[in-house]
Motif scaffolding. Structure first.
Motif, PDB file in Angstrom:
ATOM      1  N   CYS A  29      67.047  89.667  54.908  1.00 53.25           N
ATOM      2  CA  CYS A  29      67.064  91.127  54.842  1.00 53.25           C
ATOM      3  C   CYS A  29      68.386  91.610  54.262  1.00 53.25           C
ATOM      4  N   GLU A  73      58.187  93.268  59.275  1.00 51.09           N
ATOM      5  CA  GLU A  73      59.388  94.006  59.710  1.00 51.09           C
ATOM      6  C   GLU A  73      59.845  95.020  58.661  1.00 51.09           C
ATOM      7  N   HIS A  82      66.107  88.274  61.109  1.00 53.33           N
ATOM      8  CA  HIS A  82      65.315  89.052  62.078  1.00 53.33           C
ATOM      9  C   HIS A  82      63.897  89.344  61.607  1.00 53.33           C
ATOM     10  N   GLU A  83      63.530  88.879  60.399  1.00 55.98           N
ATOM     11  CA  GLU A  83      62.167  89.148  59.892  1.00 55.98           C
ATOM     12  C   GLU A  83      61.376  87.857  60.026  1.00 55.98           C
TER      13      GLU A  83
HETATM   14 ZN   LIG Z   1      65.002  93.672  57.821  1.00 55.96          ZN
END
Ligand SMILES: [Zn+2]
Length: 344
Positions: A38, A149, A63-64
């Motif tokens: 990201c 996400e 975090h994805e």
């Molecule tokens: Zn992201």
């Protein structure tokens, strides 16, 4: 566990690190399959901070994510081992006032993967609350699951816009989030969505989607392109997704009287904008911070075939090559939208 660790600004390493993998009664343990890179992960790598979030200690990035459930806690009834899932990276306090209002994304105590000091998921396994873990339908791949996400941000923007069927949308900025916003706005009922940028390559990618009209700001002003497409009326909804303070110059020339401006991009500094311009058109201004109660809808839209995010995955790396993936992402090639890392 082995993980991609941001030691400090500009320094990544693949190394062993202690991470909690105790499964509580309401948790599931997930073996990760795909993790997207990201813009925020890259920004921590290149700048060491985003606003007030500063990397002070080594932090695992990512975090994805999508993966497979391997263990469930004693209270968990909705998921079982073997389920393919994707995860919402922010964990709010479910007793908080914000959570009770349904706006858990703005709960001040939210714990969000790969936001200092919280570790992310570029590591083989993670433990996560079942309440924020979503089963993927059979026709949604892990790669698409890891795209939920960023797409959820676009969906949140479309939801905040309160699009009416047939509205004309206009997105400023054809980066990954700008494209996600455009696709969510179309899925949310826009008849067409213009998208502007200075990058021909980014516009070419965005313009491959039916209903998206790319506008090259090197050739034409956005206001004149929108005027042409709306019989001089203006866009019903304008989404600011560039994060550039320059985008605010004349931004209300793009919005129709009584239309909406939705702020998605995060400028690094405070910006000035034309309050009389907004008031004279009675423009409604909305802001977007991550998302709340969006994941299931985003997954349903992808599964329905109405939104195809697969063409936006422009590179895939093996976990052991994660540093190379981040070095490429830091170059911000205009032909790249989303790089992903395969964990097994
Ligand atoms: Zn992201």
């Amino acid at each position: 566990m082995l993980a991609l660790v941001l030691e400090r600004q500009h320094e990544l390493s693949m190394r062993e690190i202690d991470l909690p993998i105790q499964v509580g009664p309401d948790d599931v343990k997930i073996t990760l399959h795909t993790v997207g890179v990201c813009g925020s992960d890259v920004h921590y790598y290149t700048h060491g901070r985003i606003g007030s979030f500063v990397v002070k200690e080594p932090m695992v990035l990512g975090h994805e994510a999508a993966g497979t459930v391997v263990e469930v806690g004693s209270n968990v009834k909705t998921l079982k081992a073997g389920d393919r899932v994707c995860m919402e990276p922010g964990i709010p306090n479910l007793s908080s006032r914000a959570s009770k209002l349904g706006i858990y994304n703005v709960d001040p105590s939210v714990v969000f993967w790969a936001t200092p000091p919280v570790h992310g998921v570029l590591t083989p396994q993670v433990v996560h609350p079942a309440a924020f873990t979503y089963k993927l339908p059979d026709n949604v791949s892990f790669a698409e699951g890891a795209m939920v996400e960023p797409f959820a941000v676009g969906m949140q923007a479309a939801a905040r816009a309160r699009i009416a069927p047939g509205d004309v949308g206009a997105v400023i900025g054809a980066g990954p989030i700008g494209i996600m916003v455009a696709l969510a706005a179309l899925a949310g009922g826009c008849s067409k969505v213009l998208i502007s940028d200075f990058s021909k390559e980014k516009l070419e990618i965005a313009g491959r989607y039916d209903g998206v009209i790319p506008v090259d700001l090197g050739k034409e002003s956005y206001a004149s392109a929108i005027a042409r497409e709306t019989a001089d009326w203006g866009a019903d909804v304008v989404f600011e997704a560039s994060g550039s303070s320059k985008a605010y110059n004349g931004i209300f020339d793009l919005v129709r009287p009584g239309g909406a401006l939705v702020l998605v991009g995060l400028p690094v500094e405070p910006v000035t904008f034309d309050v009389p311009g907004a008031i004279s058109k009675e423009v409604r201004i909305e802001t977007v911070f991550r998302y709340a109660n969006i994941y299931d809808r985003a997954i349903a839209l992808i599964a329905s075939g109405k939104v195809d995010l697969k063409p936006l995955i422009t590179g895939t790396y093996a976990f052991r090559d994660s540093i190379a993936a981040f070095e490429r992402a830091a170059k911000a090639l205009p032909t790249d939208v989303k790089l992903q890392i395969l964990m097994d």
